[in-house]
Design a protein around this motif. Structure first.
Motif, PDB file in Angstrom:
ATOM      1  N   ASP A 118       0.818  -1.223   0.000  1.00  0.00           N
ATOM      2  CA  ASP A 118       0.000   0.000   0.000  1.00  0.00           C
ATOM      3  C   ASP A 118       0.850   1.271   0.000  1.00  0.00           C
ATOM      4  N   SER A 119       2.160   1.098  -0.018  1.00  0.00           N
ATOM      5  CA  SER A 119       3.056   2.256   0.062  1.00  0.00           C
ATOM      6  C   SER A 119       2.885   3.194  -1.132  1.00  0.00           C
ATOM      7  N   ARG A 120       2.948   4.483  -0.847  1.00  0.00           N
ATOM      8  CA  ARG A 120       2.901   5.513  -1.893  1.00  0.00           C
ATOM      9  C   ARG A 120       4.163   6.370  -1.789  1.00  0.00           C
ATOM     10  N   ALA A 121       5.281   5.707  -1.714  1.00  0.00           N
ATOM     11  CA  ALA A 121       6.561   6.397  -1.526  1.00  0.00           C
ATOM     12  C   ALA A 121       6.808   7.417  -2.637  1.00  0.00           C
ATOM     13  N   ARG A 122       7.313   8.572  -2.227  1.00  0.00           N
ATOM     14  CA  ARG A 122       7.603   9.630  -3.195  1.00  0.00           C
ATOM     15  C   ARG A 122       9.022  10.181  -3.015  1.00  0.00           C
ATOM     16  N   SER A 123       9.371  10.471  -1.779  1.00  0.00           N
ATOM     17  CA  SER A 123      10.694  11.045  -1.529  1.00  0.00           C
ATOM     18  C   SER A 123      11.744   9.944  -1.417  1.00  0.00           C
ATOM     19  N   ARG A 124      13.003  10.360  -1.425  1.00  0.00           N
ATOM     20  CA  ARG A 124      14.107   9.411  -1.291  1.00  0.00           C
ATOM     21  C   ARG A 124      14.027   8.679   0.046  1.00  0.00           C
ATOM     22  N   GLU A 125      13.648   9.439   1.090  1.00  0.00           N
ATOM     23  CA  GLU A 125      13.526   8.833   2.417  1.00  0.00           C
ATOM     24  C   GLU A 125      12.418   7.776   2.434  1.00  0.00           C
ATOM     25  N   ASP A 126      11.328   8.065   1.709  1.00  0.00           N
ATOM     26  CA  ASP A 126      10.222   7.101   1.627  1.00  0.00           C
ATOM     27  C   ASP A 126      10.680   5.810   0.951  1.00  0.00           C
ATOM     28  N   PHE A 127      11.454   5.961  -0.120  1.00  0.00           N
ATOM     29  CA  PHE A 127      11.941   4.787  -0.849  1.00  0.00           C
ATOM     30  C   PHE A 127      12.898   3.966   0.021  1.00  0.00           C
ATOM     31  N   GLN A 128      13.746   4.640   0.759  1.00  0.00           N
ATOM     32  CA  GLN A 128      14.684   3.934   1.638  1.00  0.00           C
ATOM     33  C   GLN A 128      13.937   3.192   2.747  1.00  0.00           C
ATOM     34  N   ALA A 129      12.896   3.847   3.281  1.00  0.00           N
ATOM     35  CA  ALA A 129      12.093   3.208   4.330  1.00  0.00           C
ATOM     36  C   ALA A 129      11.361   1.984   3.771  1.00  0.00           C
ATOM     37  N   LEU A 166      17.749  -0.394  -5.306  1.00  0.00           N
ATOM     38  CA  LEU A 166      16.911   0.656  -4.726  1.00  0.00           C
ATOM     39  C   LEU A 166      16.384   1.617  -5.786  1.00  0.00           C
ATOM     40  N   ASN A 167      17.216   1.914  -6.787  1.00  0.00           N
ATOM     41  CA  ASN A 167      16.789   2.879  -7.807  1.00  0.00           C
ATOM     42  C   ASN A 167      15.761   2.305  -8.785  1.00  0.00           C
ATOM     43  N   GLU A 168      15.454   1.010  -8.667  1.00  0.00           N
ATOM     44  CA  GLU A 168      14.429   0.399  -9.518  1.00  0.00           C
ATOM     45  C   GLU A 168      13.154   0.086  -8.738  1.00  0.00           C
ATOM     46  N   LEU A 169      13.085   0.604  -7.526  1.00  0.00           N
ATOM     47  CA  LEU A 169      11.930   0.325  -6.674  1.00  0.00           C
ATOM     48  C   LEU A 169      10.651   0.947  -7.231  1.00  0.00           C
ATOM     49  N   GLY A 170      10.813   1.984  -8.043  1.00  0.00           N
ATOM     50  CA  GLY A 170       9.645   2.625  -8.643  1.00  0.00           C
ATOM     51  C   GLY A 170       8.844   1.668  -9.510  1.00  0.00           C
ATOM     52  N   ALA A 171       9.545   0.747 -10.190  1.00  0.00           N
ATOM     53  CA  ALA A 171       8.865  -0.232 -11.041  1.00  0.00           C
ATOM     54  C   ALA A 171       8.003  -1.175 -10.204  1.00  0.00           C
ATOM     55  N   PHE A 172       8.439  -1.415  -8.976  1.00  0.00           N
ATOM     56  CA  PHE A 172       7.667  -2.270  -8.065  1.00  0.00           C
ATOM     57  C   PHE A 172       6.386  -1.564  -7.629  1.00  0.00           C
ATOM     58  N   LEU A 173       6.485  -0.264  -7.392  1.00  0.00           N
ATOM     59  CA  LEU A 173       5.345   0.494  -6.871  1.00  0.00           C
ATOM     60  C   LEU A 173       4.184   0.593  -7.853  1.00  0.00           C
ATOM     61  N   VAL A 174       4.466   0.535  -9.145  1.00  0.00           N
ATOM     62  CA  VAL A 174       3.393   0.690 -10.133  1.00  0.00           C
ATOM     63  C   VAL A 174       2.657  -0.621 -10.408  1.00  0.00           C
ATOM     64  N   LEU A 175       3.114  -1.708  -9.800  1.00  0.00           N
ATOM     65  CA  LEU A 175       2.452  -3.000  -9.997  1.00  0.00           C
ATOM     66  C   LEU A 175       1.112  -3.027  -9.263  1.00  0.00           C
ATOM     67  N   LEU A 176       0.240  -3.930  -9.696  1.00  0.00           N
ATOM     68  CA  LEU A 176      -1.011  -4.150  -8.979  1.00  0.00           C
ATOM     69  C   LEU A 176      -0.708  -4.801  -7.631  1.00  0.00           C
ATOM     70  N   LYS A 177      -1.622  -4.662  -6.695  1.00  0.00           N
ATOM     71  CA  LYS A 177      -1.400  -5.173  -5.342  1.00  0.00           C
ATOM     72  C   LYS A 177      -1.074  -6.670  -5.340  1.00  0.00           C
ATOM     73  N   LYS A 178      -1.847  -7.451  -6.093  1.00  0.00           N
ATOM     74  CA  LYS A 178      -1.615  -8.899  -6.114  1.00  0.00           C
ATOM     75  C   LYS A 178      -0.264  -9.232  -6.742  1.00  0.00           C
ATOM     76  N   ASP A 179       0.159  -8.407  -7.721  1.00  0.00           N
ATOM     77  CA  ASP A 179       1.460  -8.626  -8.354  1.00  0.00           C
ATOM     78  C   ASP A 179       2.596  -8.261  -7.396  1.00  0.00           C
ATOM     79  N   LYS A 180       2.361  -7.242  -6.584  1.00  0.00           N
ATOM     80  CA  LYS A 180       3.359  -6.871  -5.568  1.00  0.00           C
ATOM     81  C   LYS A 180       3.527  -8.008  -4.557  1.00  0.00           C
ATOM     82  N   GLU A 181       2.404  -8.582  -4.143  1.00  0.00           N
ATOM     83  CA  GLU A 181       2.454  -9.686  -3.178  1.00  0.00           C
ATOM     84  C   GLU A 181       3.203 -10.876  -3.765  1.00  0.00           C
TER      85      GLU A 181
END
Length: 235
Positions: A118-129, A166-181
């Motif tokens: 459910d994460s909506r990370a935007r900043s660098r700190e959010d991505f690291q967390a 870490l710099n490719e985490l954005g590709a993970f965030l755009v996946l559907l929830k079931k695909d993330k799981e």
């Protein structure tokens, strides 16, 4: 005699055995009697054939054999049957045991998984967390190491970096929830495999170093052809 008829005959026999034991003041459970009947039928010495129909004489003989066994209240035979019954009714197979552990673990990880998906990370700190949360999830899911152990976190982070930087985490965030799981489960297996392989390689290197040290020690020990001690003595 059909299968249903045979089952009915056995059920009647079990009830009669329970009643017969009760009449002589012996309390036995239907489960114990059922197990006893099965044990007597399957014992080769008793001459019963599982695939053949039981005659009325067979049923009476089976009943008497079971009664004789059940009379041995303090005998090793009945005690053995009771132990077998206890084991049979209480034993959990390895598969069932692992499934139970997996279910408990999954229920505990639901919260962690939900935070990640459910994460909506935007900043660098959010991505690291978020990245740290994924590492925590992998450690908890694999059961190898603790999220509070810096060494384990470091090893897991290094393994994860090789699969999902870490710099490719954005590709993970755009996946559907079931695909993330699904990807979380796959990442757990891949990262855990990398860590296990790395650990095995370290142990192999250590064993190789020990072997080299042992060989070197043996070469310098008295009795070896190249022993410096022997060379001195020969001189």
């Amino acid at each position: 005699m059909s299968r249903s008829q045979a089952e009915r005959v056995i059920q009647i026999l079990i009830s009669e055995l329970v009643e017969a034991c009760a009449q002589r003041g012996q309390s036995v459970s239907e489960t114990l009697v059922t197990f006893m009947v099965k044990s007597v039928v399957l014992h080769p010495a008793n001459g019963f054939t599982v695939d053949c129909t039981l005659s009325s004489q067979d049923v009476q003989r089976l009943k008497q054999l079971c009664l004789d066994k059940l009379k041995e209240e303090n005998g090793p035979g009945l005690d053995t049957i009771k132990m077998q019954l206890y084991f049979d009714t209480n034993y959990t197979s390895r598969r069932e045991f692992l499934e139970e552990i997996h279910q408990v673990l999954e229920s505990k990880l639901i919260g962690v998984s939900r935070e990640i998906t459910d994460s909506r990370a935007r900043s660098r700190e959010d991505f690291q967390a978020l990245y740290h949360q994924i590492i925590t999830y992998i450690l908890l899911q694999s059961g190898i190491g603790s999220p509070t152990d810096f060494s384990c976190v470091q090893d897991t982070s290094a393994a994860l970096q090789s699969v999902l930087p870490l710099n490719e985490l954005g590709a993970f965030l755009v996946l559907l929830k079931k695909d993330k799981e699904q990807q979380l489960r796959e990442l757990t297996m891949i990262v855990t495999g990398i860590r296990l392989f790395s650990e095995a390689s370290k142990q192999e290197d250590e064993l190789l170093s020990i072997h080299k040290l042992s060989t070197s020690w043996n070469m310098s020990w008295p009795g070896s052809d190249s022993s410096p001690v022997l060379n001195v003595m020969d001189e």
